[in-house]
Motif scaffolding. Structure first.
Motif, PDB file in Angstrom:
ATOM      1  N   HIS A   1       0.944  -1.110   0.076  1.00  0.00           N
ATOM      2  CA  HIS A   1      -0.031  -0.190  -0.057  1.00  0.00           C
ATOM      3  C   HIS A   1       0.981   1.319   0.159  1.00  0.00           C
ATOM      4  O   HIS A   1       1.791   1.397   0.801  1.00  0.00           O
ATOM      5  N   LEU A   2       0.564   2.203  -0.759  1.00  0.00           N
ATOM      6  CA  LEU A   2       1.256   3.333  -0.947  1.00  0.00           C
ATOM      7  C   LEU A   2       0.451   4.543  -0.681  1.00  0.00           C
ATOM      8  O   LEU A   2      -0.576   4.541  -1.118  1.00  0.00           O
ATOM      9  N   ALA A   3       0.815   5.485   0.121  1.00  0.00           N
ATOM     10  CA  ALA A   3       0.082   6.736   0.302  1.00  0.00           C
ATOM     11  C   ALA A   3       0.920   7.966   0.129  1.00  0.00           C
ATOM     12  O   ALA A   3       2.271   7.954   0.772  1.00  0.00           O
ATOM     13  N   PHE A   4       0.665   8.924  -0.576  1.00  0.00           N
ATOM     14  CA  PHE A   4       1.512  10.125  -0.825  1.00  0.00           C
ATOM     15  C   PHE A   4       0.340  11.204  -0.282  1.00  0.00           C
ATOM     16  O   PHE A   4      -0.713  11.427  -0.688  1.00  0.00           O
ATOM     17  N   VAL A   5       0.889  11.872   0.774  1.00  0.00           N
ATOM     18  CA  VAL A   5      -0.107  12.743   1.769  1.00  0.00           C
ATOM     19  C   VAL A   5       0.483  14.131   1.574  1.00  0.00           C
ATOM     20  O   VAL A   5       1.671  14.375   2.215  1.00  0.00           O
ATOM     21  N   ARG A   6      -0.038  15.344   1.490  1.00  0.00           N
ATOM     22  CA  ARG A   6       0.124  16.597   1.913  1.00  0.00           C
ATOM     23  C   ARG A   6      -0.671  17.162   2.911  1.00  0.00           C
ATOM     24  O   ARG A   6      -1.938  16.806   2.874  1.00  0.00           O
ATOM     25  N   THR A   7      -0.258  17.569   3.905  1.00  0.00           N
ATOM     26  CA  THR A   7      -0.767  18.154   5.042  1.00  0.00           C
ATOM     27  C   THR A   7      -0.081  19.570   5.173  1.00  0.00           C
ATOM     28  O   THR A   7       0.918  19.625   5.447  1.00  0.00           O
ATOM     29  N   GLY A   8      -1.024  20.686   4.764  1.00  0.00           N
ATOM     30  CA  GLY A   8      -0.243  22.046   4.664  1.00  0.00           C
ATOM     31  C   GLY A   8       0.907  22.024   3.720  1.00  0.00           C
ATOM     32  O   GLY A   8       0.439  21.570   2.706  1.00  0.00           O
ATOM     33  N   ASP A   9       2.084  22.239   4.105  1.00  0.00           N
ATOM     34  CA  ASP A   9       3.067  22.068   3.050  1.00  0.00           C
ATOM     35  C   ASP A   9       4.022  21.054   3.443  1.00  0.00           C
ATOM     36  O   ASP A   9       5.114  21.184   3.069  1.00  0.00           O
ATOM     37  N   VAL A  10       3.562  20.146   4.149  1.00  0.00           N
ATOM     38  CA  VAL A  10       4.376  18.816   4.294  1.00  0.00           C
ATOM     39  C   VAL A  10       3.752  17.851   3.364  1.00  0.00           C
ATOM     40  O   VAL A  10       2.683  17.663   3.475  1.00  0.00           O
ATOM     41  N   PHE A  11       4.662  17.204   2.716  1.00  0.00           N
ATOM     42  CA  PHE A  11       4.478  16.087   1.835  1.00  0.00           C
ATOM     43  C   PHE A  11       5.266  14.800   2.463  1.00  0.00           C
ATOM     44  O   PHE A  11       6.473  14.873   2.874  1.00  0.00           O
ATOM     45  N   LYS A  12       4.458  13.681   2.502  1.00  0.00           N
ATOM     46  CA  LYS A  12       4.926  12.587   3.040  1.00  0.00           C
ATOM     47  C   LYS A  12       4.674  11.315   2.493  1.00  0.00           C
ATOM     48  O   LYS A  12       3.674  11.155   1.874  1.00  0.00           O
ATOM     49  N   GLY A  13       5.456  10.440   2.297  1.00  0.00           N
ATOM     50  CA  GLY A  13       5.380   8.942   1.606  1.00  0.00           C
ATOM     51  C   GLY A  13       5.197   7.828   2.659  1.00  0.00           C
ATOM     52  O   GLY A  13       6.227   7.579   3.514  1.00  0.00           O
ATOM     53  N   TYR A  14       4.016   7.052   2.773  1.00  0.00           N
ATOM     54  CA  TYR A  14       4.050   5.858   3.561  1.00  0.00           C
ATOM     55  C   TYR A  14       3.735   4.582   2.688  1.00  0.00           C
ATOM     56  O   TYR A  14       3.478   4.696   1.638  1.00  0.00           O
ATOM     57  N   ILE A  15       4.511   3.542   3.156  1.00  0.00           N
ATOM     58  CA  ILE A  15       4.525   2.288   2.371  1.00  0.00           C
ATOM     59  C   ILE A  15       4.012   1.270   3.507  1.00  0.00           C
ATOM     60  O   ILE A  15       4.577   1.226   4.876  1.00  0.00           O
ATOM     61  N   ASP A  16       2.766   0.589   3.081  1.00  0.00           N
ATOM     62  CA  ASP A  16       2.274  -0.102   4.035  1.00  0.00           C
ATOM     63  C   ASP A  16       1.964   0.294   5.496  1.00  0.00           C
ATOM     64  O   ASP A  16       2.287  -0.448   6.579  1.00  0.00           O
TER      65      ASP A  16
END
Length: 181
Positions: free
Chosen positions: A102-117
């Motif tokens: 599972h991949l999630a590319f998330v933007r919260t405000g001006d913070v960009f994060k990548g999650y795997i599983d």
């Protein structure tokens, strides 16, 4: 997609969406997430999802790009674009093991994060602020074009969801299928 998935053989298969402003993630929080599986061992860009003008000969023609790295087999990069700058972030680990992730590319405000599983694997170190590149563009799944060069994903993509909210701000347990749209 129910009991199946999008199977891409890496030789010209990809899906595009029509130009739609509701897929334009220029500002505000968002989450792009999906399940993927590949066992491709080689290097070279393997695009998963990209929003661009259909021919990325200039960085101003791309909004975001999620792909397997051109340099390390199985490594994933998340890339938001603003003006002529791309903000490449390599996610920790390699994921060409033939298992669904599972991949999630998330933007919260001006913070960009990548999650795997469900585990944070990378944060854009110097993120773009404000509005990302925008235009009347398509979203491509499994394909990408730069000039006369095309690149394709080899493997499966399933349960793609794009949300105008930051669904994850900390580690989580991925679930599926997505029942809310």
């Amino acid at each position: 997609f129910g009991t199946g998935s999008l199977l891409l053989d890496g030789t010209g298969d990809y899906v595009t969406t029509p130009t739609a402003s509701d897929l334009d993630l220029i500002n505000g929080d968002f989450t792009i997430e999906f399940w993927f599986k590949t066992s491709r061992a080689g290097t070279g860009i393997m695009p998963m999802i990209v929003r661009f003008n259909g021919n990325a000969i200039s960085r101003t023609n791309i909004q975001y790009f999620i792909h397997m790295s051109r340099d390390v087999a199985g490594q994933i990069m998340i890339v938001p674009y603003k003006s002529t700058t791309n903000y490449d972030t390599v996610l920790s680990g390699t994921y060409n093991d033939g298992v669904y992730h599972h991949l999630a590319f998330v933007r919260t405000g001006d913070v960009f994060k990548g999650y795997i599983d469900g585990t944070l694997q990378g944060t854009v170190a110097t993120p773009p602020t404000g509005v990302l590149n925008t235009g009347s563009w398509d979203t491509w799944i499994g394909g990408y074009r730069e000039g006369s060069i095309f690149s394709y994903f080899t493997g499966n993509i399933d349960e793609l969801r794009i949300s105008m909210t930051a669904r994850y701000t900390a580690n989580f347990t991925p679930t599926g299928p997505f029942l809310d749209v």
